[in-house]
Design a protein around this motif. Structure first.
Motif, mmCIF file in Angstrom:
data_model
loop_
_atom_site.group_PDB
_atom_site.id
_atom_site.type_symbol
_atom_site.label_atom_id
_atom_site.label_comp_id
_atom_site.label_asym_id
_atom_site.label_seq_id
_atom_site.Cartn_x
_atom_site.Cartn_y
_atom_site.Cartn_z
ATOM 1 N N THR B 192 0.844 -1.197 0.000
ATOM 2 C CA THR B 192 0.000 0.000 0.000
ATOM 3 C C THR B 192 0.881 1.251 0.000
ATOM 4 N N ALA B 193 0.275 2.370 -0.387
ATOM 5 C CA ALA B 193 0.979 3.648 -0.352
ATOM 6 C C ALA B 193 1.390 3.971 1.076
ATOM 7 N N SER B 194 0.544 3.579 2.032
ATOM 8 C CA SER B 194 0.843 3.818 3.438
ATOM 9 C C SER B 194 2.101 3.045 3.875
ATOM 10 N N GLU B 195 2.209 1.782 3.436
ATOM 11 C CA GLU B 195 3.424 1.012 3.746
ATOM 12 C C GLU B 195 4.660 1.664 3.123
ATOM 13 N N ALA B 196 4.505 2.144 1.896
ATOM 14 C CA ALA B 196 5.634 2.812 1.227
ATOM 15 C C ALA B 196 6.044 4.050 2.024
ATOM 16 N N ALA B 197 5.050 4.788 2.535
ATOM 17 C CA ALA B 197 5.340 5.984 3.331
ATOM 18 C C ALA B 197 6.073 5.592 4.612
ATOM 19 N N GLN B 199 8.065 3.011 4.972
ATOM 20 C CA GLN B 199 9.456 2.735 4.564
ATOM 21 C C GLN B 199 10.236 4.041 4.396
ATOM 22 N N MET B 200 9.582 5.025 3.798
ATOM 23 C CA MET B 200 10.266 6.305 3.580
ATOM 24 C C MET B 200 10.640 6.961 4.903
ATOM 25 N N MET B 201 9.715 6.879 5.898
ATOM 26 C CA MET B 201 9.988 7.479 7.214
ATOM 27 C C MET B 201 11.222 6.835 7.839
ATOM 28 N N VAL B 202 11.315 5.502 7.767
ATOM 29 C CA VAL B 202 12.477 4.789 8.320
ATOM 30 C C VAL B 202 13.748 5.194 7.567
ATOM 31 N N ALA B 203 13.624 5.241 6.230
ATOM 32 C CA ALA B 203 14.799 5.553 5.415
ATOM 33 C C ALA B 203 15.308 6.970 5.680
ATOM 34 N N ILE B 204 14.385 7.910 5.859
ATOM 35 C CA ILE B 204 14.781 9.301 6.101
ATOM 36 C C ILE B 204 15.638 9.379 7.366
ATOM 37 N N GLU B 219 8.122 15.803 6.128
ATOM 38 C CA GLU B 219 7.150 16.784 5.625
ATOM 39 C C GLU B 219 7.170 16.912 4.093
ATOM 40 N N THR B 220 8.063 16.181 3.426
ATOM 41 C CA THR B 220 8.102 16.235 1.956
ATOM 42 C C THR B 220 6.734 15.860 1.386
ATOM 43 N N MET B 221 6.291 16.645 0.406
ATOM 44 C CA MET B 221 4.991 16.380 -0.222
ATOM 45 C C MET B 221 5.136 15.279 -1.277
ATOM 46 N N VAL B 222 4.246 14.310 -1.219
ATOM 47 C CA VAL B 222 4.262 13.223 -2.209
ATOM 48 C C VAL B 222 2.849 13.030 -2.765
ATOM 49 N N VAL B 223 2.764 12.249 -3.822
ATOM 50 C CA VAL B 223 1.474 11.966 -4.444
ATOM 51 C C VAL B 223 1.204 10.461 -4.339
ATOM 52 N N ALA B 224 0.103 10.095 -3.733
ATOM 53 C CA ALA B 224 -0.294 8.691 -3.701
ATOM 54 C C ALA B 224 -1.388 8.481 -4.735
ATOM 55 N N LYS B 234 -8.069 7.153 -7.252
ATOM 56 C CA LYS B 234 -7.924 8.115 -6.157
ATOM 57 C C LYS B 234 -6.508 8.684 -6.164
ATOM 58 N N ILE B 235 -6.410 9.994 -6.100
ATOM 59 C CA ILE B 235 -5.104 10.661 -6.056
ATOM 60 C C ILE B 235 -5.080 11.550 -4.815
ATOM 61 N N VAL B 236 -4.036 11.432 -4.004
ATOM 62 C CA VAL B 236 -3.913 12.248 -2.789
ATOM 63 C C VAL B 236 -2.527 12.883 -2.758
ATOM 64 N N TYR B 237 -2.495 14.183 -2.515
ATOM 65 C CA TYR B 237 -1.243 14.942 -2.441
ATOM 66 C C TYR B 237 -1.049 15.326 -0.981
ATOM 67 N N CYS B 238 -0.028 14.807 -0.339
ATOM 68 C CA CYS B 238 0.108 14.985 1.111
ATOM 69 C C CYS B 238 1.556 14.821 1.546
ATOM 70 N N GLN B 239 1.816 15.076 2.815
ATOM 71 C CA GLN B 239 3.156 14.870 3.357
ATOM 72 C C GLN B 239 3.390 13.373 3.579
ATOM 73 N N ILE B 240 4.666 12.980 3.568
ATOM 74 C CA ILE B 240 4.987 11.570 3.800
ATOM 75 C C ILE B 240 4.422 11.124 5.153
ATOM 76 N N ASN B 241 4.600 11.955 6.187
ATOM 77 C CA ASN B 241 4.114 11.559 7.521
ATOM 78 C C ASN B 241 2.584 11.530 7.609
ATOM 79 N N GLU B 242 1.905 12.193 6.693
ATOM 80 C CA GLU B 242 0.441 12.073 6.628
ATOM 81 C C GLU B 242 0.045 10.767 5.930
ATOM 82 N N LEU B 243 0.780 10.446 4.864
ATOM 83 C CA LEU B 243 0.424 9.286 4.043
ATOM 84 C C LEU B 243 0.461 7.980 4.841
#
Lengths: 278, 278
Positions: B192-197, B199-204, B219-224, B234-243
């Motif tokens: 899921t996009a949430s799982e990817a987010a 992973q990104m939080m850990v990687a950051i 806080e980087t803005m990404v598109v899910a 469905k398209i959502v534009y949000c911060q990584i920590n929101e996703l």
């Protein structure tokens, strides 16, 4: 009611999707964008009118870029479609007209199709491994920009392929005629793969210093593509100095500069298109 | 006679092109590749059989990757088609089966369609400005690779967007069951996009040093993107920590990390999809 942005695909009227075809039949007005790409004989207004047995209205650059009232006003009351060669968000995005419709409270639906940006996969080069796309523009006597080669070199350094879109000039006003008080359009101009190869040869000379790793040489293998998605599509894999003299036939042409670190299967595919001197 | 590789597009049976539809009707055998992407209910074998009123044969990974005799042998005598979700040379190329057909002297024709690689243009992000595509893979207890973030950082440094394809596991053999002598397949798994987010939080956190310019932050803005090209896309534009906490619904999901140097019109398009907390 609804404003539809419908991709026509690349070749003939039959490259529309079944969904797109249905929508066109039920729309009140159907516009055809007639400037961002070449309209092949297979996608000419005549061919489309015959296929749909209905009036197809031409939409020039001005109409589309200014998100013209003419197109969107109608969509307030009834369904209106704008037909676009390739995909509506392919090489040219239609964000301006999309945003304008949203601002006017008109729902927008996008019907996707193939575009040059993904159909180039048929060369066997992985879409994954493409870096930034570059655009070659026509050189004039006084202006010969080579800035796009910077991007090609950066892609090569990273082991990425580069898709080069070649300049198109349609519907341009003839300046000389204008100065004589006459409003005349120039015939459309399409950059050939051979012209692009010529630019590359000049740039390689000029870039000698920056190109110190010799990422680009006259012997670098490139892929020339003509009429992608058409029945007479042509793909040639050859050296830049060979391409200078190769006639790819009618437009549109594009060129790909593959990464030298291609996957063996990418190479095997490219070799199917290897240029053989007659 | 001819081996056709036909793209089905992204959503339902009606996303096929008119040309593709005609060819399927006239082919002797029609195979459906059933592993590289999700077959939505709109593109299930049942839906396709109903739409074409004919038998559609399943082709699993092994059959396609080994360019199975079963598929190509038939093409020596009669027309055979292999249907592929998206475009035949989109996210997964079909170079192996293409090359095998050529070696066997069978002409191959490709019917293009939209794929994720160009349909993401509907976010308003210019396809031109995408750098290399990356793939996120599922993390296990013992293996949590973050090497793909290197590529994302390189793209960001160059002002390029990154499309992140998220892992799919279909038809995997259950190892525990196999050790007990039973052959069982795991249910399909889609990242899921949430799982990817996540992973990104850990990687950051881990990348702090290399990421010294802070190109990626929570806080980087990404598109899910979920179910691209489907009716309930469905398209959502949000911060990584929101996703991390956003449920995008059923698969497939993808994520785009836009360049911070977006064009104003790209930003304007993205803002149409800005996440609002309920």
């Amino acid at each position: 009611m609804v404003f539809y942005l419908i991709g026509l695909g690349l070749g003939t009227v039959e490259d529309i999707t079944v969904k797109g075809q249905k929508i066109i039949k039920q729309c009140d007005k159907v516009f055809l964008e007639s400037y961002t790409s070449i309209l092949s004989s297979g996608l000419s207004p005549d061919a489309l009118e015959k296929f749909y047995d209905r009036k197809i209205l031409p939409a020039d650059r001005e109409m589309v870029e200014s998100a013209s009232e003419e197109i969107l006003e109608g969509a307030k009351e009834k369904d209106v479609a704008l037909l676009v060669v390739g995909d509506p968000f392919g090489a040219t995005t239609h964000s301006d007209i999309y945003l304008r419709a949203v601002q006017m409270g008109i729902p927008v639906k996008v019907i996707h199709n193939a575009s040059i940006m993904n159909a180039i996969g048929c060369t066997g080069l992985q879409l994954y491994n493409f870096g930034e796309t570059v655009s070659f523009c026509f050189w004039t006597d006084t202006c010969k920009p080579i800035s796009y080669f910077e991007k090609i070199l950066l892609n090569l350094e990273r082991g990425q392929h580069t898709l080069c879109l070649l300049d198109i000039k349609t519907n341009e006003i003839n300046i000389e005629e204008l100065m004589r008080g006459r409003m005349k359009r120039n015939p459309p101009q399409y950059m050939t793969a051979s012209e692009a190869a010529h630019q590359m040869m000049v740039a390689i000379d000029l870039l000698n210093e920056r190109n110190s790793q010799k990422l680009l040489t006259p012997e670098t293998m490139v892929v020339a593509i003509a009429r992608l998605g058409w029945d007479d599509q042509k793909i040639v894999y050859c050296q830049i100095n060979e391409l200078v003299d190769i006639d790819m036939g009618p437009p549109l042409h594009s060129v790909i500069i593959p990464s030298p670190s291609c996957h063996p299967m990418e190479i095997e595919m490219l070799n199917l298109f290897r240029y053989k001197k007659e």
